[in-house]
Scaffold this motif. Structure first.
Motif, PDB file in Angstrom:
ATOM      1  N   THR B 319       5.265 -13.420  19.543  1.00  0.00           N
ATOM      2  CA  THR B 319       4.748 -14.779  19.672  1.00  0.00           C
ATOM      3  C   THR B 319       5.865 -15.815  19.660  1.00  0.00           C
ATOM      4  N   GLY B 320       7.043 -15.424  19.233  1.00  0.00           N
ATOM      5  CA  GLY B 320       8.098 -16.417  19.082  1.00  0.00           C
ATOM      6  C   GLY B 320       9.141 -16.333  20.173  1.00  0.00           C
ATOM      7  N   SER B 321      10.309 -16.896  19.885  1.00  0.00           N
ATOM      8  CA  SER B 321      11.460 -16.938  20.782  1.00  0.00           C
ATOM      9  C   SER B 321      11.281 -17.931  21.928  1.00  0.00           C
ATOM     10  N   ALA B 322      12.379 -18.574  22.281  1.00  0.00           N
ATOM     11  CA  ALA B 322      12.361 -19.446  23.453  1.00  0.00           C
ATOM     12  C   ALA B 322      12.305 -18.566  24.694  1.00  0.00           C
ATOM     13  N   ILE B 323      13.139 -17.553  24.711  1.00  0.00           N
ATOM     14  CA  ILE B 323      13.148 -16.604  25.823  1.00  0.00           C
ATOM     15  C   ILE B 323      13.135 -15.182  25.256  1.00  0.00           C
ATOM     16  N   THR B 324      12.252 -14.376  25.767  1.00  0.00           N
ATOM     17  CA  THR B 324      12.204 -12.979  25.347  1.00  0.00           C
ATOM     18  C   THR B 324      12.537 -12.110  26.547  1.00  0.00           C
ATOM     19  N   TRP B 325      13.386 -11.147  26.311  1.00  0.00           N
ATOM     20  CA  TRP B 325      13.850 -10.240  27.368  1.00  0.00           C
ATOM     21  C   TRP B 325      13.916  -8.883  26.696  1.00  0.00           C
ATOM     22  N   GLU B 475      -2.262  -4.565   7.622  1.00  0.00           N
ATOM     23  CA  GLU B 475      -1.859  -5.883   7.137  1.00  0.00           C
ATOM     24  C   GLU B 475      -1.068  -6.646   8.203  1.00  0.00           C
ATOM     25  N   PHE B 476      -0.426  -5.908   9.084  1.00  0.00           N
ATOM     26  CA  PHE B 476       0.302  -6.576  10.160  1.00  0.00           C
ATOM     27  C   PHE B 476      -0.635  -7.061  11.245  1.00  0.00           C
ATOM     28  N   ALA B 477      -1.751  -6.376  11.403  1.00  0.00           N
ATOM     29  CA  ALA B 477      -2.744  -6.823  12.369  1.00  0.00           C
ATOM     30  C   ALA B 477      -3.295  -8.171  11.925  1.00  0.00           C
ATOM     31  N   VAL B 478      -3.527  -8.297  10.616  1.00  0.00           N
ATOM     32  CA  VAL B 478      -4.025  -9.563  10.076  1.00  0.00           C
ATOM     33  C   VAL B 478      -2.984 -10.657  10.303  1.00  0.00           C
ATOM     34  N   GLU B 479      -1.739 -10.311   9.995  1.00  0.00           N
ATOM     35  CA  GLU B 479      -0.620 -11.232  10.193  1.00  0.00           C
ATOM     36  C   GLU B 479      -0.531 -11.681  11.650  1.00  0.00           C
ATOM     37  N   ALA B 480      -0.649 -10.699  12.543  1.00  0.00           N
ATOM     38  CA  ALA B 480      -0.530 -10.988  13.976  1.00  0.00           C
ATOM     39  C   ALA B 480      -1.646 -11.926  14.429  1.00  0.00           C
ATOM     40  N   GLU B 481      -2.844 -11.709  13.908  1.00  0.00           N
ATOM     41  CA  GLU B 481      -3.951 -12.594  14.284  1.00  0.00           C
ATOM     42  C   GLU B 481      -3.677 -14.023  13.835  1.00  0.00           C
ATOM     43  N   LYS B 482      -3.157 -14.142  12.605  1.00  0.00           N
ATOM     44  CA  LYS B 482      -2.845 -15.480  12.092  1.00  0.00           C
ATOM     45  C   LYS B 482      -1.758 -16.140  12.938  1.00  0.00           C
ATOM     46  N   LEU B 483      -0.761 -15.321  13.278  1.00  0.00           N
ATOM     47  CA  LEU B 483       0.338 -15.841  14.087  1.00  0.00           C
ATOM     48  C   LEU B 483      -0.159 -16.376  15.410  1.00  0.00           C
ATOM     49  N   LEU B 484      -1.071 -15.635  16.031  1.00  0.00           N
ATOM     50  CA  LEU B 484      -1.616 -16.082  17.307  1.00  0.00           C
ATOM     51  C   LEU B 484      -2.261 -17.440  17.132  1.00  0.00           C
ATOM     52  N   ILE B 486      -1.673 -19.718  14.929  1.00  0.00           N
ATOM     53  CA  ILE B 486      -0.674 -20.770  14.714  1.00  0.00           C
ATOM     54  C   ILE B 486       0.060 -21.075  16.022  1.00  0.00           C
ATOM     55  N   SER B 487       0.418 -20.019  16.737  1.00  0.00           N
ATOM     56  CA  SER B 487       1.188 -20.220  17.962  1.00  0.00           C
ATOM     57  C   SER B 487       0.372 -20.936  19.033  1.00  0.00           C
ATOM     58  N   LEU B 488      -0.950 -20.835  18.927  1.00  0.00           N
ATOM     59  CA  LEU B 488      -1.802 -21.450  19.946  1.00  0.00           C
ATOM     60  C   LEU B 488      -2.097 -22.912  19.655  1.00  0.00           C
ATOM     61  N   GLU B 489      -1.707 -23.381  18.460  1.00  0.00           N
ATOM     62  CA  GLU B 489      -2.018 -24.764  18.119  1.00  0.00           C
ATOM     63  C   GLU B 489      -1.507 -25.702  19.197  1.00  0.00           C
ATOM     64  N   GLY B 490      -2.381 -26.623  19.571  1.00  0.00           N
ATOM     65  CA  GLY B 490      -1.995 -27.607  20.579  1.00  0.00           C
ATOM     66  C   GLY B 490      -1.886 -27.044  21.973  1.00  0.00           C
TER      67      GLY B 490
END
Lengths: 249, 493
Positions: B319-325, B475-484, B486-490
């Motif tokens: 979900t992060g990084s400016a550029i992912t490769w 627990e990472f699935a839960v984390e990943a859902e939360k991250l999504l 947050i990352s989708l805000e706005g």
């Protein structure tokens, strides 16, 4: 205080006038049917009241239990007790019906300052409502409306209505394209939900639904206005004369 | 996992990127710039043996001859490699540098800088005694060094499992490191892998002995803190015959207004009948609305299923990084070996992601599955790029690929570039791809049921990703859902 009060409502969609000064007043406990030919503005009325974005209100007012509807977001209108049963309920792949229903119920509860229901409490509530509507368990596990038959989609909307316990239920041509069993299911939903503190607007252009749900008032919507209101006798007149003649008589 | 209070204490203003805080502590950071003496200094700092220095120098010399790659569907100006620092480590007051950076699995773990421990605690990673009691073992990496590895002693004594930092492995398990280093991703593999080989900072080293099912999941948490620092971790995971392990990595970095470079290399070796599940939740700082700053995530991850019936499964939530490769890949050498790639890549604002996988079928009846879910929002670009290659020896090989893209709004892009090379007629290869929009009708339907737009989008997107999240440890699935969420805000408006 009136449950719904609509005064001189005017609205456009894609720069086309769809509502041209519509007046409608509904008391709690009443069932109103709105009939009219294609293009009269029936679905537009439902969409404008629910707050669909494409519609622009150009004049008039609408209030629900004294609260100004038109200044609210669609979700705030839903939280305030307005429910729209869709003509074409939308599919949401990957999202289970159960999750969707629980999210909706808790969103409305939160807005009313009620505590959210946990999985267990929600499960009890939904079981009771499904029993009331004669629905099977597997319904909850399927994705929202995905692969549902037309009838199942409408039943799902009825289940949502039963769960959210709105004060005003608008059914937007929810009877169109349904076979007789599905139509009865919708009627069963409405009848089970009728109560002295709840009102209904049945938008339809068939009279079939009205054979199963007896409305208190029938309105004829014609060219964006309600041109006639009355009792069941209006249905017979429509049959006999057609909308055009009746509206211009 | 992390308590709200802890984060807010540390956070202050930054609201969307909760991991964006900066840790103030004493650090030793090399001056910016890269040349042979920097490579030698890194090696000396880590007290490395000659063979490791030779590996670095060989890579450095080769790197000088390589051009920076720009074939990914992402635009960025050529990087100034002299403008980064290639080594940064927190200094702990209580120990001298040579006893600290390299002692490793010593009976007494060196003391952890309290500020660093606090930073990890805020990220939900507990070190020290609390870490020993946790249900997951953690290697905590702060900039260029591993600051703590929990459970490492217990795992070694009881199960013979080696779980330590890469630097420790070089010191204490040189024969294993020499045997495997560069065997999956050779130093000359590509520009960034080559740079990594030259200046490799810390990473994690895992060895699971024959027949051992690692009793706890192993994990590494990467934290970039210093500005203008590159992180070049090197991770090696080896699963010997008949063993199994679940390995998880998490990443984050402070909010910085300039690009930070992350060029990691991961090598996974899976022997006969062994199984490795490698999961990543990547939440590097994505940069701000105007594309200022963020992590450049240029990573080479590859595993080889060496033995018969071995299995390697990559699961990633990016979900992060400016550029992912990044293209985590499987080389399926062993007969009947299995490679899997499950990916969710979400881009928002002006993020650019070019990610996918490579499945190289060599052994007979090798099987691979690729499920990729790309979500684009804002003004971002999201690319799936994948190669399925069936070599002539791969009799009866099978691949199934499914690439689904979801667009939110009208200013983002989704692209799919599947490459197929089939050189054995008995192979079966299937590819499915879909593109969908989060429709206004769906949002209105949810709104009419009282659901706020952000919640509706998050629910719809999570539904879209469900198949992949089911593959993540719970627990990472839960984390990943939360991250999504947050990352989708706005993302709409």
């Amino acid at each position: 205080m009136m449950l719904l009060e609509v005064e001189n409502l005017q609205a456009t969609v894609a720069e086309k006038d769809v509502l041209r000064g519509l007046n409608l007043t509904i008391k709690a406990g009443e069932v109103h049917a709105i009939m009219g030919p294609n293009g009269a503005g029936k679905s537009s009325l439902a969409s404008v009241l629910a707050g669909r974005e494409d519609y622009e209100v150009t004049a008039g007012s609408a209030s629900l239990n004294g609260e100004d509807l038109l200044s609210m977001d669609p979700e705030a209108r839903a939280q305030a007790g307005l429910f729209l049963a869709f003509q074409y309920p939308v599919e949401i792949p990957g999202v289970s019906n159960k999750l969707f229903l629980q999210t909706a119920v808790n969103a409305v509860r939160t807005a009313k300052d009620l505590p959210e229901l946990d999985m267990f409490e929600f499960s009890q509530l939904v079981q009771a409502k499904m029993k009331l509507l004669g629905m099977r368990q597997e319904f909850l596990e399927r994705d929202v409306n995905v692969g549902f038959s037309g009838g199942e989609k409408k039943r799902n909307d009825m289940l949502q209505m039963a769960l959210l316990e709105p004060s005003l239920c608008i059914l937007d041509e929810t009877d169109s394209g349904l076979d007789i069993d599905a139509l009865k299911a919708v009627a069963q939903g409405v009848n089970a939900m009728r109560s002295p503190d709840r009102g209904f607007v049945l938008v339809t252009h068939y009279q079939r639904l009205l054979e199963y749900v007896a409305p208190d008032v029938i309105h004829i919507l014609y060219q964006g206005r309600i041109v006639k209101s009355g009792g069941m006798e209006l249905v017979a007149q429509i049959e006999e004369l057609g909308y055009d003649a009746l509206a211009t008589a | 996992m992390q308590t709200q209070v802890e984060i807010e204490d540390l956070l202050g203003a930054q609201s969307t990127y909760k991991e964006g805080f900066v840790t103030q502590t004493l650090v030793e950071t090399f001056a910016k710039g890269l040349n042979e003496s920097v490579v030698r200094a890194i090696s000396a700092k880590k007290n490395e043996p000659q063979w490791m220095l030779d590996f670095r120098l060989k890579a450095y010399q080769h790197w000088l001859t390589l051009p920076e790659p720009h074939w990914a569907k992402a635009t960025y100006a050529p990087l100034d490699y002299q403008d980064y620092s290639y080594y940064s480590a927190p200094q702990c007051g209580s120990c001298t540098s040579d006893s600290c950076a390299s002692t490793g699995v010593a009976p007494q773990e060196p003391e952890i800088d309290p500020e660093v421990a606090k930073a990890f605690a805020a990220l939900g990673i507990h070190l020290g005694a609390e870490g020993e009691a946790a249900e997951i073992a953690v290697d905590a990496i702060f900039d260029s060094v591993s600051v703590s590895t929990t459970k490492s002693r217990a795992l070694l004594e009881k199960y013979g499992v080696i779980f330590c930092s890469f630097s420790d492995a070089v010191q204490h398990h040189p024969e294993l490191v020499q045997k495997y280093l560069g065997t999956v991703v050779p130093h000359h593999d590509n520009f960034f892998a080559c740079l990594n080989a030259a200046v490799a900072s810390d990473g994690t080293f895992v060895y699971i002995p024959k027949g051992v099912n690692c009793p706890v999941p192993l994990s590494t948490y990467f934290r970039i803190n210093e500005a203008k620092t590159g992180q070049f971790e090197r991770t090696i995971v080896i699963a010997d015959e008949g063993s199994s392990v679940s390995y998880i990595e998490g990443c984050s970095a402070p909010v910085r207004d300039s690009y930070q470079l992350h060029a990691a290399v991961v090598e996974v070796i899976v022997h006969a009948d062994a199984e490795v599940k490698y999961s990543t939740v990547q939440n590097w700082y994505p940069g701000d609305e105007n594309c200022e700053g963020g992590i450049l995530n240029f990573v080479t991850k590859r595993g080889v299923c060496k033995g018969a019936r071995s299995k390697l499964s990559w699961t990633q939530a990016e979900t992060g990084s400016a550029i992912t490769w990044k293209y985590p890949s499987c080389v399926l050498e062993g007969d009947d070996s299995v490679g899997e790639f499950y990916s969710v890549a979400l881009t928002n604002r002006r993020q650019q992601a070019d990610t996918g996988t490579k499945m190289i079928h060599i052994g007979k009846r090798t099987k691979s599955t690729i499920i990729s879910k790309g979500i684009s929002a804002g003004k971002s670009e999201n690319v799936y790029r994948g190669l399925v290659k069936i070599l002539p020896t791969a009799e009866g090989a099978r691949n199934f690929t499914q690439c689904d893209s979801m667009l939110i709004g009208k200013t983002c892009g989704a692209h799919t570039f599947p490459y197929l090379e089939v050189q054995n007629a008995s192979a079966q290869v299937e590819h499915e791809a879909t593109t969908s929009n989060v429709g206004e009708d769906q949002l209105f339907y949810c709104a009419q049921r009282g659901i706020r737009e952000e919640d509706a989008i998050s629910m719809i997107v999570n539904g879209f990703c469900k198949e992949v999240f089911q593959k993540l440890p719970l627990e990472f699935a839960v984390e990943a859902e939360k991250l999504l969420a947050i990352s989708l805000e706005g993302s709409v408006g």
